[in-house]
Design a protein around this motif. Structure first.
Motif, mmCIF file in Angstrom:
data_model
loop_
_atom_site.group_PDB
_atom_site.id
_atom_site.type_symbol
_atom_site.label_atom_id
_atom_site.label_comp_id
_atom_site.label_asym_id
_atom_site.label_seq_id
_atom_site.Cartn_x
_atom_site.Cartn_y
_atom_site.Cartn_z
ATOM 1 N N ARG A 47 0.688 -1.330 -0.173
ATOM 2 C CA ARG A 47 0.304 -0.053 0.145
ATOM 3 C C ARG A 47 0.385 1.348 -0.046
ATOM 4 N NH1 ARG A 47 -4.618 -2.064 0.978
ATOM 5 N NH2 ARG A 47 -6.389 0.631 1.214
ATOM 6 N N ILE A 48 0.594 2.012 -0.900
ATOM 7 C CA ILE A 48 1.301 4.100 -0.995
ATOM 8 C C ILE A 48 0.429 4.785 0.183
ATOM 9 C CG2 ILE A 48 2.384 5.150 -1.768
ATOM 10 C CD1 ILE A 48 1.539 3.432 -4.560
ATOM 11 N N GLY A 49 1.553 4.995 0.819
ATOM 12 C CA GLY A 49 0.297 5.560 2.178
ATOM 13 C C GLY A 49 0.633 6.966 1.606
ATOM 14 N N GLY A 50 0.010 7.889 1.037
ATOM 15 C CA GLY A 50 -0.135 9.411 0.842
ATOM 16 C C GLY A 50 0.128 10.276 1.188
ATOM 17 N N ASN A 51 -0.820 10.049 2.445
ATOM 18 C CA ASN A 51 -0.735 11.042 4.319
ATOM 19 C C ASN A 51 0.461 11.547 4.556
ATOM 20 O OD1 ASN A 51 -3.228 12.351 2.711
ATOM 21 N ND2 ASN A 51 -4.704 11.025 3.987
ATOM 22 N N ASP A 52 0.834 10.209 4.681
ATOM 23 C CA ASP A 52 1.914 9.817 5.178
ATOM 24 C C ASP A 52 3.259 10.946 4.768
ATOM 25 O OD1 ASP A 52 2.627 8.983 7.747
ATOM 26 O OD2 ASP A 52 0.795 7.792 7.186
ATOM 27 N N LEU A 53 2.868 10.268 3.209
ATOM 28 C CA LEU A 53 3.897 10.674 1.765
ATOM 29 C C LEU A 53 4.255 12.253 2.238
ATOM 30 C CD1 LEU A 53 4.149 7.807 -0.387
ATOM 31 C CD2 LEU A 53 5.992 8.461 1.734
ATOM 32 N N MET A 54 2.321 12.593 2.421
ATOM 33 C CA MET A 54 2.863 14.134 2.016
ATOM 34 C C MET A 54 3.081 14.847 3.086
ATOM 35 S SD MET A 54 1.043 15.044 -1.102
ATOM 36 C CE MET A 54 0.109 16.161 -0.748
ATOM 37 N N ASN A 55 2.893 14.254 4.036
ATOM 38 C CA ASN A 55 3.158 15.519 5.959
ATOM 39 C C ASN A 55 4.538 15.575 5.504
ATOM 40 O OD1 ASN A 55 2.684 16.137 7.899
ATOM 41 N ND2 ASN A 55 3.800 14.136 9.153
ATOM 42 N N GLY A 56 5.761 14.172 5.040
ATOM 43 C CA GLY A 56 6.794 14.492 5.095
ATOM 44 C C GLY A 56 7.610 15.766 4.006
ATOM 45 N N LEU A 57 6.892 15.768 2.901
ATOM 46 C CA LEU A 57 7.103 16.713 2.198
ATOM 47 C C LEU A 57 6.735 18.156 2.757
ATOM 48 C CD1 LEU A 57 6.762 15.076 -1.381
ATOM 49 C CD2 LEU A 57 8.458 15.479 -0.019
ATOM 50 N N ARG A 58 5.669 18.523 3.970
ATOM 51 C CA ARG A 58 5.553 19.711 4.480
ATOM 52 C C ARG A 58 3.504 19.668 3.432
ATOM 53 N NH1 ARG A 58 10.085 21.719 4.267
ATOM 54 N NH2 ARG A 58 9.288 23.104 2.401
ATOM 55 N N LEU A 59 2.956 18.812 2.891
ATOM 56 C CA LEU A 59 2.281 19.529 1.790
ATOM 57 C C LEU A 59 0.862 19.003 2.377
ATOM 58 C CD1 LEU A 59 4.192 18.882 -1.170
ATOM 59 C CD2 LEU A 59 3.193 20.824 -0.261
ATOM 60 N N ARG A 60 -0.523 19.018 2.001
ATOM 61 C CA ARG A 60 -0.957 18.549 1.788
ATOM 62 C C ARG A 60 -2.220 18.152 0.490
ATOM 63 N NH1 ARG A 60 -7.066 20.143 4.484
ATOM 64 N NH2 ARG A 60 -8.472 18.189 4.294
ATOM 65 N N ARG A 61 -3.009 17.241 -0.318
ATOM 66 C CA ARG A 61 -3.433 17.290 -1.088
ATOM 67 C C ARG A 61 -4.148 18.594 -1.542
ATOM 68 N NH1 ARG A 61 -5.939 13.539 -5.050
ATOM 69 N NH2 ARG A 61 -5.299 11.498 -3.503
ATOM 70 N N HIS A 62 -4.012 19.200 -2.794
ATOM 71 C CA HIS A 62 -4.909 20.057 -3.259
ATOM 72 C C HIS A 62 -5.991 19.363 -3.648
ATOM 73 C CE1 HIS A 62 -6.663 23.264 -5.321
ATOM 74 N NE2 HIS A 62 -5.812 24.405 -4.934
ATOM 75 N N ARG A 63 -7.471 20.153 -3.097
ATOM 76 C CA ARG A 63 -8.863 20.140 -3.505
ATOM 77 C C ARG A 63 -9.393 19.740 -4.641
ATOM 78 N NH1 ARG A 63 -12.750 20.595 -0.310
ATOM 79 N NH2 ARG A 63 -11.928 21.057 1.541
ATOM 80 N N ASN A 64 -8.401 20.246 -5.646
ATOM 81 C CA ASN A 64 -9.349 20.240 -6.941
ATOM 82 C C ASN A 64 -7.825 19.898 -8.164
ATOM 83 O OD1 ASN A 64 -11.099 21.809 -6.895
ATOM 84 N ND2 ASN A 64 -9.939 23.929 -6.324
ATOM 85 N N MET A 65 -6.997 19.099 -7.412
ATOM 86 C CA MET A 65 -5.482 18.240 -8.610
ATOM 87 C C MET A 65 -6.017 17.243 -7.632
ATOM 88 S SD MET A 65 -2.659 20.946 -8.668
ATOM 89 C CE MET A 65 -3.376 23.071 -8.973
ATOM 90 N N THR A 66 -5.053 16.487 -8.627
ATOM 91 C CA THR A 66 -4.759 14.746 -8.352
ATOM 92 C C THR A 66 -3.788 14.848 -7.587
ATOM 93 O OG1 THR A 66 -3.671 13.942 -10.857
ATOM 94 C CG2 THR A 66 -6.351 13.957 -10.613
ATOM 95 N N LEU A 67 -3.545 13.681 -6.499
ATOM 96 C CA LEU A 67 -1.825 12.847 -6.474
ATOM 97 C C LEU A 67 -0.665 13.250 -7.526
ATOM 98 C CD1 LEU A 67 -2.079 10.197 -3.868
ATOM 99 C CD2 LEU A 67 -1.912 13.016 -3.017
ATOM 100 N N TYR A 68 -1.230 12.667 -8.359
ATOM 101 C CA TYR A 68 -0.532 12.933 -9.910
ATOM 102 C C TYR A 68 0.300 14.152 -10.401
ATOM 103 C CZ TYR A 68 -1.108 8.131 -10.100
ATOM 104 O OH TYR A 68 -1.974 6.684 -9.675
ATOM 105 N N ASP A 69 -0.857 15.032 -9.651
ATOM 106 C CA ASP A 69 0.163 16.939 -10.104
ATOM 107 C C ASP A 69 1.044 17.560 -9.292
ATOM 108 O OD1 ASP A 69 -2.133 17.380 -11.817
ATOM 109 O OD2 ASP A 69 -3.366 17.418 -10.564
ATOM 110 N N GLY A 70 1.443 16.433 -8.435
ATOM 111 C CA GLY A 70 2.832 16.911 -7.426
ATOM 112 C C GLY A 70 3.559 16.173 -7.549
ATOM 113 N N PRO A 71 4.527 16.154 -6.035
ATOM 114 C CA PRO A 71 4.971 15.169 -6.388
ATOM 115 C C PRO A 71 5.203 13.442 -5.229
ATOM 116 C CG PRO A 71 5.499 16.333 -4.326
ATOM 117 C CD PRO A 71 4.523 17.285 -5.486
#
Length: 302
Positions: A165-189
């Motif tokens: 499983r890919i833990g997206g929220n923990d990985l975003m947290n490690g980059l000081r980020l939160r998913r943008h509500r109007n973009m897919t995960l693929y639009d960022g790091p």
């Protein structure tokens, strides 16, 4: 429950906190009939002061599940049940104190090479599947991920690993980020990380599932992201709201054209042939074709 399960049968995995007051009813009453798997969470979703009740609730739920199957041996099947313990110590407690008869496996949080042997020692005597979650600092390092992929592929635990499983929220947290509500995960790091993880793990024939989309009010965004998940070779997605279930299940259906091409690729003795204006080359496309037929088996054809 000791039976062979296809990675494709995981589908949309609904996370439910283990302290949910209606946990047993949600499972026993099969509240979401098309749901393929449930993950009962004792990790990030549970505050420390709620752990005791959550553990008790898990105990009672699994007793009720066992009772359901005893009284309904030929009845409707419930979703596959996985449990996400807080840590290895809690996993050991679950093995000792919870009825495992109809538990399919564990989701292993914060999984990396450093804890592999500890998890193996804790779980090796059970028949439960593993779903390790890639969500630590090591995930940002392609060299460490390649080493982990090769290590797992040669490790005795290999047959226990159902999917990663890919833990997206923990990985975003490690980059000081939160998913943008109007973009897919693929639009960022995280898009890069997904590409990298698929590349290093799929070559060793591991399957991976996609991170959650926490903005559950926008199903159009979810639909776009699931199409990208599929195009990147991911085989299911964590959901946090039941409204996401139908969107994901529909996106994973196989087109009749793909299904027909996959059948022909696996059945032919030709080296190369054309179908629907495309070249089909069984030597290089047989793994894709096998996955298409397996995906159609669990999600259907349109």
């Amino acid at each position: 429950m000791n039976k062979t399960i296809s990675p494709w049968n995981i589908g949309s995995s609904l996370y439910i906190p283990a302290n949910h007051p209606d946990l047993t009813k949600i499972i026993i009453n099969n509240k979401y009939p098309t749901l393929k798997s449930i993950i009962i969470c004792l990790e990030d979703a549970i505050k420390s002061e709620d752990i005791l009740f959550a553990k008790h609730n898990l105990q009672q739920t699994m007793l009720q599940v066992a009772s359901f199957y005893t009284n309904n041996p030929s009845g409707n099947q419930l979703p596959l049940i996985f449990v996400r313990p807080r840590n290895i110590a809690m996993a050991k407690w679950i093995i000792t104190n919870v009825d495992l008869s109809y538990m399919v496996g564990f989701v292993l949080p914060k999984f990396d090479a450093n804890c592999l042997d500890d998890w193996w020692q804790a779980l090796r005597t059970t028949s439960l599947y593993w779903m390790p979650t890639l969500e630590t600092q090591d995930v940002y390092n392609i060299i460490k991920m390649q080493q982990l992929s090769d290590t797992l592929n040669a490790h005795p635990c290999r047959d226990k690993i159902l999917v990663l499983r890919i833990g997206g929220n923990d990985l975003m947290n490690g980059l000081r980020l939160r998913r943008h509500r109007n973009m897919t995960l693929y639009d960022g790091p995280i898009g890069y990380l997904i590409k990298m993880l698929v590349t290093v793990f799929a070559q060793n024939n591991f399957y991976l599932t996609a991170p959650v989309c926490e903005h559950f009010s926008d199903n159009d965004l979810l639909r776009q992201e699931v199409i990208l998940d599929i195009n990147h070779g991911l085989i299911g997605k964590t959901i946090i709201h039941p409204s996401q279930l139908t969107v994901i299940d529909q996106a994973y259906r196989v087109s009749q054209q793909e299904f027909t091409e996959a059948q022909q690729i696996l059945a032919t003795t030709q080296g190369v042939f054309k179908v629907n204006g495309s070249m089909c080359e069984p030597t290089t496309q047989h793994r894709w074709a096998a996955d298409i037929l397996e995906r159609a088996k669990y999600f259907g054809i349109y």
